[in-house]
Design a protein around this motif. Structure first.
Motif, PDB file in Angstrom:
ATOM      1  N   ALA A   1       0.817  -1.219   0.000  1.00  0.00           N
ATOM      2  CA  ALA A   1       0.000   0.000   0.000  1.00  0.00           C
ATOM      3  C   ALA A   1       0.847   1.263   0.000  1.00  0.00           C
ATOM      4  N   THR A   2       2.143   1.110   0.291  1.00  0.00           N
ATOM      5  CA  THR A   2       3.027   2.276   0.356  1.00  0.00           C
ATOM      6  C   THR A   2       4.163   2.217  -0.659  1.00  0.00           C
ATOM      7  N   GLY A   3       4.302   1.084  -1.335  1.00  0.00           N
ATOM      8  CA  GLY A   3       5.372   0.911  -2.322  1.00  0.00           C
ATOM      9  C   GLY A   3       5.368  -0.524  -2.813  1.00  0.00           C
ATOM     10  N   PRO A   4       6.313  -0.903  -3.654  1.00  0.00           N
ATOM     11  CA  PRO A   4       6.352  -2.264  -4.185  1.00  0.00           C
ATOM     12  C   PRO A   4       6.451  -3.315  -3.083  1.00  0.00           C
ATOM     13  N   ALA A   5       5.753  -4.423  -3.269  1.00  0.00           N
ATOM     14  CA  ALA A   5       5.813  -5.522  -2.309  1.00  0.00           C
ATOM     15  C   ALA A   5       7.220  -6.109  -2.240  1.00  0.00           C
ATOM     16  N   MET A   6       7.905  -6.092  -3.371  1.00  0.00           N
ATOM     17  CA  MET A   6       9.277  -6.619  -3.441  1.00  0.00           C
ATOM     18  C   MET A   6       9.929  -6.064  -4.702  1.00  0.00           C
ATOM     19  N   THR A   7      11.211  -6.272  -4.808  1.00  0.00           N
ATOM     20  CA  THR A   7      11.900  -5.855  -6.026  1.00  0.00           C
ATOM     21  C   THR A   7      11.652  -6.885  -7.124  1.00  0.00           C
ATOM     22  N   ARG A   8      11.935  -6.508  -8.339  1.00  0.00           N
ATOM     23  CA  ARG A   8      11.789  -7.451  -9.449  1.00  0.00           C
ATOM     24  C   ARG A   8      12.733  -8.638  -9.261  1.00  0.00           C
ATOM     25  N   ASP A   9      13.920  -8.381  -8.775  1.00  0.00           N
ATOM     26  CA  ASP A   9      14.882  -9.456  -8.543  1.00  0.00           C
ATOM     27  C   ASP A   9      14.367 -10.433  -7.487  1.00  0.00           C
ATOM     28  N   GLU A  10      13.745  -9.918  -6.433  1.00  0.00           N
ATOM     29  CA  GLU A  10      13.179 -10.795  -5.401  1.00  0.00           C
ATOM     30  C   GLU A  10      12.037 -11.627  -5.959  1.00  0.00           C
ATOM     31  N   ALA A  11      11.215 -11.024  -6.801  1.00  0.00           N
ATOM     32  CA  ALA A  11      10.109 -11.762  -7.412  1.00  0.00           C
ATOM     33  C   ALA A  11      10.633 -12.907  -8.272  1.00  0.00           C
ATOM     34  N   ILE A  12      11.677 -12.643  -9.034  1.00  0.00           N
ATOM     35  CA  ILE A  12      12.263 -13.680  -9.888  1.00  0.00           C
ATOM     36  C   ILE A  12      12.887 -14.784  -9.045  1.00  0.00           C
ATOM     37  N   LYS A  13      13.561 -14.401  -7.976  1.00  0.00           N
ATOM     38  CA  LYS A  13      14.146 -15.410  -7.078  1.00  0.00           C
ATOM     39  C   LYS A  13      13.061 -16.298  -6.473  1.00  0.00           C
ATOM     40  N   ALA A  14      11.919 -15.688  -6.126  1.00  0.00           N
ATOM     41  CA  ALA A  14      10.816 -16.468  -5.555  1.00  0.00           C
ATOM     42  C   ALA A  14      10.222 -17.416  -6.597  1.00  0.00           C
ATOM     43  N   LEU A  15      10.094 -16.956  -7.824  1.00  0.00           N
ATOM     44  CA  LEU A  15       9.659 -17.838  -8.901  1.00  0.00           C
ATOM     45  C   LEU A  15      10.617 -19.018  -9.048  1.00  0.00           C
ATOM     46  N   GLU A  16      11.893 -18.729  -8.938  1.00  0.00           N
ATOM     47  CA  GLU A  16      12.898 -19.780  -9.111  1.00  0.00           C
ATOM     48  C   GLU A  16      12.913 -20.752  -7.944  1.00  0.00           C
ATOM     49  N   VAL A  17      12.512 -20.313  -6.758  1.00  0.00           N
ATOM     50  CA  VAL A  17      12.355 -21.257  -5.643  1.00  0.00           C
ATOM     51  C   VAL A  17      11.285 -22.289  -6.002  1.00  0.00           C
TER      52      VAL A  17
ATOM     53  N   ILE B   1       2.689 -16.447  -3.607  1.00  0.00           N
ATOM     54  CA  ILE B   1       2.090 -16.464  -4.942  1.00  0.00           C
ATOM     55  C   ILE B   1       3.170 -16.720  -5.995  1.00  0.00           C
ATOM     56  N   ALA B   2       4.302 -16.071  -5.841  1.00  0.00           N
ATOM     57  CA  ALA B   2       5.418 -16.265  -6.770  1.00  0.00           C
ATOM     58  C   ALA B   2       5.924 -17.700  -6.729  1.00  0.00           C
ATOM     59  N   GLY B   3       6.041 -18.243  -5.531  1.00  0.00           N
ATOM     60  CA  GLY B   3       6.514 -19.618  -5.398  1.00  0.00           C
ATOM     61  C   GLY B   3       5.610 -20.613  -6.095  1.00  0.00           C
ATOM     62  N   MET B   4       4.303 -20.429  -5.937  1.00  0.00           N
ATOM     63  CA  MET B   4       3.358 -21.325  -6.598  1.00  0.00           C
ATOM     64  C   MET B   4       3.437 -21.193  -8.115  1.00  0.00           C
ATOM     65  N   ALA B   5       3.549 -19.965  -8.597  1.00  0.00           N
ATOM     66  CA  ALA B   5       3.694 -19.765 -10.041  1.00  0.00           C
ATOM     67  C   ALA B   5       4.952 -20.468 -10.545  1.00  0.00           C
ATOM     68  N   GLY B   6       6.007 -20.428  -9.772  1.00  0.00           N
ATOM     69  CA  GLY B   6       7.236 -21.115 -10.145  1.00  0.00           C
ATOM     70  C   GLY B   6       7.073 -22.622 -10.200  1.00  0.00           C
ATOM     71  N   VAL B   7       6.322 -23.178  -9.252  1.00  0.00           N
ATOM     72  CA  VAL B   7       6.032 -24.621  -9.274  1.00  0.00           C
ATOM     73  C   VAL B   7       5.338 -24.991 -10.580  1.00  0.00           C
ATOM     74  N   MET B   8       4.391 -24.163 -11.001  1.00  0.00           N
ATOM     75  CA  MET B   8       3.661 -24.432 -12.244  1.00  0.00           C
ATOM     76  C   MET B   8       4.587 -24.401 -13.452  1.00  0.00           C
ATOM     77  N   LEU B   9       5.462 -23.417 -13.501  1.00  0.00           N
ATOM     78  CA  LEU B   9       6.427 -23.331 -14.592  1.00  0.00           C
ATOM     79  C   LEU B   9       7.354 -24.544 -14.590  1.00  0.00           C
ATOM     80  N   GLY B  10       7.834 -24.903 -13.414  1.00  0.00           N
ATOM     81  CA  GLY B  10       8.737 -26.041 -13.306  1.00  0.00           C
ATOM     82  C   GLY B  10       8.067 -27.349 -13.675  1.00  0.00           C
ATOM     83  N   ALA B  11       6.813 -27.522 -13.259  1.00  0.00           N
ATOM     84  CA  ALA B  11       6.077 -28.739 -13.592  1.00  0.00           C
ATOM     85  C   ALA B  11       5.884 -28.854 -15.101  1.00  0.00           C
ATOM     86  N   ALA B  12       5.497 -27.742 -15.733  1.00  0.00           N
ATOM     87  CA  ALA B  12       5.282 -27.754 -17.178  1.00  0.00           C
ATOM     88  C   ALA B  12       6.564 -28.082 -17.927  1.00  0.00           C
TER      89      ALA B  12
END
Length: 349
Positions: free
Chosen positions: A139-155, A244-255
């Motif tokens: 509500a006051t700024g980005p939830a995370m940096t783009r790099d953090e989002a990508i790292k979470a996807l990769e987890v 949310i990012a972690g789950m999206a990453g699971v989907m990418l990895g599964a595919a």
């Protein structure tokens, strides 16, 4: 970023020839045409995903991503934030809803600390993959940096890869995080171009300001951050969550591994929107489980172009709906393997 890019490059279309073969077998099984309805469609798609007429589905796992959310500071939840940590500790003990349901089909539950505000003991049976101690206040700024989002996807990708390496051939997605319906609804409002109030629900318990306040916080977050609707990772970073990012990453990895993945309810569906925005071919590897009672669930399903199988009036999360759908997938596989065709039993069509 390298793992994410490599994973995206590995995701292929379903095996069309195998799906044709599967459809031919389904059409000739000893039953009236289309009499097993969606089980038939599911069996054909499983053949396309796995490239095998008889999809090998015998080892299942639900991967639960646990994380906290900085937007909790805005009073959007009636639950103590510490519930995230305490509930996460209950998963390895088999005490949560998804654990009870997963036990029915012999599925294991893998719990991942991807961003809990506190520290999980190393011997608690939780995979420690923490990106940070919860997201920042969206509500006051980005939830995370783009790099953090990508790292979470990769987890998430790493967890899917690890499970596949261990022989898992059916995955489900789950989450644990007090306040996580708020970033989910923010993502959905951006991608679906709708007013937050139309899709905001109570989640696990709404704060004193009620739904109107929660929707106002989401609206403010979108105004403050101006996420780029055409860039799923930007939306994820600015108004999303680590779970949310972690789950999206699971989907990418599964595919990428040609493994079907069952999506749970509302929050998993929003994670699916992120995964599909990153690589549209992921959609074909996903099996929607149930319609959540959260108001945004129908909107998310419409955007994805899918219809969940079950209407159970559930909204627990954790991957509970995914685990509940596992036996249906088993049934589709057994239909293909066990039923005979008319030719096999010497009957004329």
């Amino acid at each position: 970023m390298e793992l994410l890019e490599q994973t995206i490059q590995r995701i292929e279309d379903l095996d069309a020839e195998m799906m044709v073969n599967a459809q031919l077998r389904v059409n000739h099984l000893i039953k009236p045409a289309k009499s097993l309805g969606k089980l038939e469609d599911l069996a054909v798609r499983l053949a396309g995903i796995t490239r095998q007429l008889y999809a090998p589905i015998d080892k299942k796992a639900v991967i639960v991503m646990a994380a906290d959310h900085g937007v909790y500071e805005e009073g959007i939840s009636s639950n103590p934030q510490e519930v995230t940590l305490n509930q996460t500790l209950a998963f390895p003990q088999g005490l949560t809803g998804v654990c009870a349901i997963a036990n029915v089909s012999g599925a294991k539950v893998v719990t991942v600390d991807i961003g809990i505000k506190g520290d999980i003991p190393r011997d608690a049976g939780v995979m420690i993959k923490k990106i940070k101690y919860g997201t920042d206040n969206l509500a006051t700024g980005p939830a995370m940096t783009r790099d953090e989002a990508i790292k979470a996807l990769e987890v998430g990708i790493e967890m899917a890869n690890e499970e596949v390496k261990n022989g898992t051939n059916l995955l489900g997605t789950g989450e644990m995080g007090i306040g996580n319906t708020t970033p989910s609804t923010a993502i959905l409002a951006v991608l679906g171009e709708c007013d937050p109030l139309e899709i905001t629900g109570i989640g696990a318990g709404v704060g004193e300001g009620g739904i109107v306040h929660k929707a106002a916080v989401i609206r403010k977050a979108i105004e403050v951050n101006q996420p780029n609707r055409a860039d799923g990772i930007d939306v994820l970073a600015k108004v999303g969550g680590l779970d949310i990012a972690g789950m999206a990453g699971v989907m990418l990895g599964a595919a990428a591994n040609r493994i079907p993945v069952v999506i749970d309810g509302y929050i998993s569906s929003v994670a699916t929107l992120i995964a599909v925005s990153i690589e549209p071919k992921v959609r074909e590897y996903l099996i929607p489980s149930h319609f959540s009672t959260e108001p945004g669930a129908r909107k998310a399903s419409e955007l994805l172009g899918v219809e969940p199988m079950l209407h159970m009036d559930m909204c627990l999360g954790e991957g509970s709906g995914a685990a509940l759908a596992f036996p249906i997938i088993d049934a589709a596989c057994q239909m293909m393997k066990q039923m005979a065709t008319f030719a096999e039993v010497g009957m004329e069509l």
